[in-house]
Design a protein around this motif. Structure first.
Motif, PDB file in Angstrom:
ATOM      1  N   ALA A  54       0.879  -1.237   0.010  1.00  0.00           N
ATOM      2  CA  ALA A  54      -0.095  -0.027   0.149  1.00  0.00           C
ATOM      3  C   ALA A  54       0.878   1.113  -0.092  1.00  0.00           C
ATOM      4  N   ALA A  55       1.983   1.187   0.673  1.00  0.00           N
ATOM      5  CA  ALA A  55       2.895   2.392   0.760  1.00  0.00           C
ATOM      6  C   ALA A  55       3.579   2.517  -0.562  1.00  0.00           C
ATOM      7  N   LEU A  56       3.808   1.513  -1.438  1.00  0.00           N
ATOM      8  CA  LEU A  56       4.584   1.635  -2.533  1.00  0.00           C
ATOM      9  C   LEU A  56       3.402   2.196  -3.388  1.00  0.00           C
ATOM     10  N   ASP A  62       2.715   1.596  -9.727  1.00  0.00           N
ATOM     11  CA  ASP A  62       1.605   1.192 -10.383  1.00  0.00           C
ATOM     12  C   ASP A  62       1.489  -0.465 -10.120  1.00  0.00           C
ATOM     13  N   ILE A  63       1.213  -0.700  -8.726  1.00  0.00           N
ATOM     14  CA  ILE A  63       1.077  -2.155  -8.529  1.00  0.00           C
ATOM     15  C   ILE A  63      -0.595  -2.673  -8.341  1.00  0.00           C
ATOM     16  N   VAL A  64      -0.857  -3.673  -9.163  1.00  0.00           N
ATOM     17  CA  VAL A  64      -2.208  -4.005  -9.489  1.00  0.00           C
ATOM     18  C   VAL A  64      -2.211  -5.530  -8.675  1.00  0.00           C
ATOM     19  N   SER A  70      -4.906 -18.036  -8.719  1.00  0.00           N
ATOM     20  CA  SER A  70      -3.301 -17.908  -8.996  1.00  0.00           C
ATOM     21  C   SER A  70      -3.154 -16.286  -8.839  1.00  0.00           C
ATOM     22  N   GLY A  71      -3.735 -15.714  -7.890  1.00  0.00           N
ATOM     23  CA  GLY A  71      -3.839 -14.383  -7.977  1.00  0.00           C
ATOM     24  C   GLY A  71      -2.572 -13.872  -7.375  1.00  0.00           C
ATOM     25  N   GLY A  72      -2.274 -12.675  -7.117  1.00  0.00           N
ATOM     26  CA  GLY A  72      -1.020 -11.984  -6.570  1.00  0.00           C
ATOM     27  C   GLY A  72      -0.977 -10.497  -6.911  1.00  0.00           C
ATOM     28  N   TYR A  73       0.182 -10.074  -6.874  1.00  0.00           N
ATOM     29  CA  TYR A  73       0.586  -8.763  -7.165  1.00  0.00           C
ATOM     30  C   TYR A  73       1.452  -8.701  -8.494  1.00  0.00           C
ATOM     31  N   TYR A  74       1.184  -7.453  -9.211  1.00  0.00           N
ATOM     32  CA  TYR A  74       2.393  -7.532 -10.470  1.00  0.00           C
ATOM     33  C   TYR A  74       2.387  -5.946 -10.569  1.00  0.00           C
ATOM     34  N   ILE A  75       3.465  -5.432 -11.164  1.00  0.00           N
ATOM     35  CA  ILE A  75       3.714  -4.214 -11.531  1.00  0.00           C
ATOM     36  C   ILE A  75       3.118  -3.915 -13.252  1.00  0.00           C
ATOM     37  N   ALA A  76       2.086  -3.120 -13.202  1.00  0.00           N
ATOM     38  CA  ALA A  76       1.545  -2.919 -14.537  1.00  0.00           C
ATOM     39  C   ALA A  76       2.033  -1.816 -15.254  1.00  0.00           C
TER      40      ALA A  76
END
Length: 326
Positions: A54-56, A62-64, A70-76
């Protein structure tokens, strides 16, 4: 849970890992981030991962978050999109003034700007070995020294060399002194546009310069290499072969319109001449390279004016033909 001494670095490690390992088709899970941080000696809980991400995001990254099994986080959004990086890699590969070693170093840095998955796609097309490349490894330092002198309005001294048949450098008799004004990338080579008291307005191949040093004297003023005149000079010098600028009128077949636009720019004024031809008049530094360029198109290109340039073209053709007479 006890905090390690590297807790302050945790958010930076998370950012680095997302930049290198996350992709829209390969999001990074919270569990994966916990394992990675543990390998760095950092212990934390899931909720601290959520807070750091959340801080980033608040910082502007741009973190989505991708929902699902199979979810997670990625830089868009990244500094460079994949097509942009491929374009830059292609430019580096095709640059003759860069050595093969320096090309690979630059490509490696460009590849570091995308995820591992995209890097694999980029590396499939990388081919540097076997291409004609510069043999001067110091070109990077040459460019830096020249730019520094230009910014300080100082002259430079350097040695200029030619390659011998032994593939070794053969330095010209004495050191050169010149007032540098601009660097120009033309016809796959890098050139310095400069003013020399000995040669006047001239240019030098940067990859054939060595031992560049800033002189104690300020640059000699040169209106021909200042402002708009600088661009005009660069356009007049054909394939970077010097010659006296002359207004030359040429006639081309319509099939060569793309070639003429590529050579002289979209601002070139093309005048129709019948149904199948057009004419172009421009300031050209007439040299054997320019004449050879015209001759290479055969009957599809012709010099119409002035007579002196026509005579020079005719003489060049006769000299070439004489080599093949029995």
């Amino acid at each position: 849970m006890a905090k390690s001494d590297d807790q302050k670095l945790k958010i930076l490690y998370i950012r680095d890992y997302l930049e290198r390992c996350s992709h829209e088709n390969h999001p990074v899970s919270t569990a994966e981030l916990l394992v990675f941080l543990d390998s760095k000696g950092i212990s934390c809980e899931r909720k601290t991962i959520y807070r750091d991400i959340a801080a980033l995001q608040e910082y502007g990254l741009d973190i989505v978050q991708k929902k699902g099994k199979s979810g997670g986080y990625y830089i868009a959004t990244r500094n460079f999109e994949l097509p942009e990086l491929k374009l830059l890699v292609d430019a580096v590969q095709s640059s003759r003034f860069l050595t093969a070693k320096k090309s690979m170093e630059l490509i490696q840095k460009l590849c570091s700007q995308c995820s591992h998955y995209e890097e694999e796609l980029m590396r499939r097309d990388i081919l540097v070995s076997g291409r004609v490349k510069s043999m001067n490894e110091s070109i990077y330092y040459n460019v830096d020294a020249i730019q520094d002198a230009i910014s300080k309005n100082m002259q430079i001294t350097f040695r200029y060399f030619d390659w011998g048949i032994d593939r070794e450098r053969h330095y010209r008799p004495r050191a050169y002194t010149a007032s540098p004004y601009s660097l120009c990338w033309a016809d796959e080579n890098y050139y310095l546009l400069a003013y020399s008291q000995r040669h006047g307005v001239t240019h030098y191949r940067v990859d054939r310069m060595a031992k560049i040093q800033s002189a104690e004297e300020h640059r000699i003023p040169c209106p021909q290499l200042t402002g708009k005149a600088l661009t005009e000079y660069a356009n007049q010098v054909f394939l970077m072969f010097a010659g006296e600028p002359v207004s030359v009128r040429m006639r081309f077949h319509n099939s060569l319109i793309n070639v003429v636009i590529d050579r002289f720019g979209r601002d070139a004024i093309l005048v129709p001449d019948g149904e199948e031809h057009f004419c172009y008049t421009g300031k050209i530094a007439v040299s054997p390279m320019f004449l050879s360029w015209i001759i290479g198109f055969g009957e599809k290109a012709k010099i119409l004016y002035p007579d002196a340039v026509i005579d020079a073209c005719r003489q060049l053709c006769q000299e070439a033909m004489a080599q093949y007479d029995a």
